[in-house]
Motif scaffolding. Structure first.
Motif, mmCIF file in Angstrom:
data_model
loop_
_atom_site.group_PDB
_atom_site.id
_atom_site.type_symbol
_atom_site.label_atom_id
_atom_site.label_comp_id
_atom_site.label_asym_id
_atom_site.label_seq_id
_atom_site.Cartn_x
_atom_site.Cartn_y
_atom_site.Cartn_z
ATOM 1 N N VAL A 162 3.264 0.838 0.375
ATOM 2 C CA VAL A 162 2.493 0.206 -0.697
ATOM 3 C C VAL A 162 1.792 1.254 -1.552
ATOM 4 C CG1 VAL A 162 0.383 -1.107 -1.103
ATOM 5 C CG2 VAL A 162 2.181 -2.066 0.344
ATOM 6 N N GLU A 163 1.130 2.194 -0.930
ATOM 7 C CA GLU A 163 0.378 3.202 -1.695
ATOM 8 C C GLU A 163 1.308 4.114 -2.476
ATOM 9 O OE1 GLU A 163 -2.851 3.209 -2.248
ATOM 10 O OE2 GLU A 163 -2.775 1.345 -1.105
ATOM 11 N N GLY A 191 0.687 -4.255 -4.437
ATOM 12 C CA GLY A 191 0.560 -3.919 -3.029
ATOM 13 C C GLY A 191 1.413 -4.781 -2.128
#
Length: 364
Positions: free
Chosen positions: A332-333, A282
């Motif tokens: 990030v996702e 992340g």
């Protein structure tokens, strides 16, 4: 099926690759063994039970070959060593593997020097899809069999839920992070320039540099000290030396939870594990457009690119990821999903097994 992977010293991305492919290939019935010509900072990274040898003298290498009767040898980067295995009587497939060769100019020079060795001693070439390397191989090795597929990666080690220790509380500042070898191609100088610019805009930022001093190019550590002083960064930099890969999930998680950013400044890259590790943790990434990094970092989707030498532009992108939460969370996702889908252990095992069968190695 027993395969011997050969590299000069256990350190950096190749060491990470070797540990992961041992794990990935085992379910496919491929038992990985590793030969290094000398010990290094990553010697302690291997789990107990993984066969690792340190030898460079021909009698010692011959003993290892005779005792284990390998079905295939994969020699990474150092092409001179292929002649040794043939001279010692190894007649089964030898694969020459390319994992990063520096700048395009360095890659061309190294691959040109390797031509007589690869053509005479190797049965095939393996590389992880780096565009510049692929183009050079088509030009310099038009008739040599070539295989290209992504390196394996296991994101589970970088999942907070799998930590054997409680995650650290966030820092009271956001770190801007660089990870690599002190050499010209990794371009630590631009990182310092970018860091200095970011600190002007956000004085609370601190710079983290992860490196292995033993692998630094001659004179680079001294130059780093000179540049640090010249830019007035002495009180802003924290150096992390020889951090075991098993501890990196802790650091990536801390960087991510503290609003930090990984800055990759290489002039050219192969298939950097740093990007995969950061994405899985992340941790958002700003990177130079350095060829092989494109396999993991998609501009505007899993990270942000800047043009080489554009220090202000790189700082702009770092600031965006430190201040724009929506953008940060989106990258990030998406990055986590991209790593899971494109770099699986199962895909690597299937492609590697298929390569061995194509080369006539004993069926797995």
């Amino acid at each position: 099926m027993k395969v011997l992977f050969v590299f000069i010293v256990p350190s950096g991305g190749v060491n990470t690759l070797n540990r992961l492919r041992h794990q990935a290939l085992l379910p496919a019935g491929i038992y990985s063994h590793f030969l290094y010509f000398r010990e290094g900072s990553g010697s302690s990274d291997f789990a107990p039970g993984i066969p690792v040898f340190y030898a460079s003298e021909p009698p010692a290498v011959r003993h290892i070959l005779d005792y284990y009767s390998f079905d295939c040898i994969v020699v990474t980067s150092f092409f001179l060593q292929m002649a040794l295995f043939r001279q010692l009587g190894f007649a089964k497939p030898i694969i020459y593997e390319i994992q990063g060769f520096g700048s395009p100019e360095q890659a061309r020079r190294n691959l040109s020097e390797a031509i007589p060795f690869v053509n005479e001693y190797a049965d095939a070439i393996l590389y992880p899809g780096t565009p510049v390397i692929g183009a050079l191989l088509e030009e310099l090795y038009p008739f040599k069999p070539k295989f290209s597929f992504a390196n394996p990666f296991d994101p589970r080690a970088f999942d907070r839920s799998s930590f054997a220790y409680p995650p650290a509380p966030p820092l009271d500042y956001s770190p801007l992070v660089w990870i690599g070898r002190l050499e010209d191609n990794k371009n630590w100088r631009d990182f310092l320039l970018i860091g200095a610019e970011v600190i002007k805009r956000k004085p609370g930022v601190r710079l983290w540099m992860f490196s292995d001093p033993a692998l630094a190019e001659p004179g680079e550590a001294e130059q780093l000290a000179i540049w640090t002083q010249g830019l007035g960064l002495g009180h802003y930099i924290f150096h992390h030396h020889n951090v075991a890969n098993s501890l990196m999930p802790y650091y990536y998680d801390l960087i991510a939870s503290s609003g930090g950013v990984l800055c990759m400044t290489s002039k050219s890259e192969g298939a950097p594990y740093v990007a995969l590790e950061a994405l899985s943790s992340g941790c958002p990434i700003v990177t130079s457009n350095s060829d092989g990094v494109s396999s993991a970092i998609l501009d505007g989707t899993t990270g942000l690119y800047y043009s080489h030498g554009d220090i202000s532009g790189a700082a702009d992108r770092v600031m965006r990821l430190m201040t724009e939460r929506k953008l940060r969370n989106s990258l990030v996702e998406t990055g986590k999903k991209h790593v899971r889908s494109e770099f699986s252990m199962e895909n690597y095992a299937a492609r590697f097994s298929g390569m061995l069968l194509t080369l006539g190695a004993r069926p797995c």
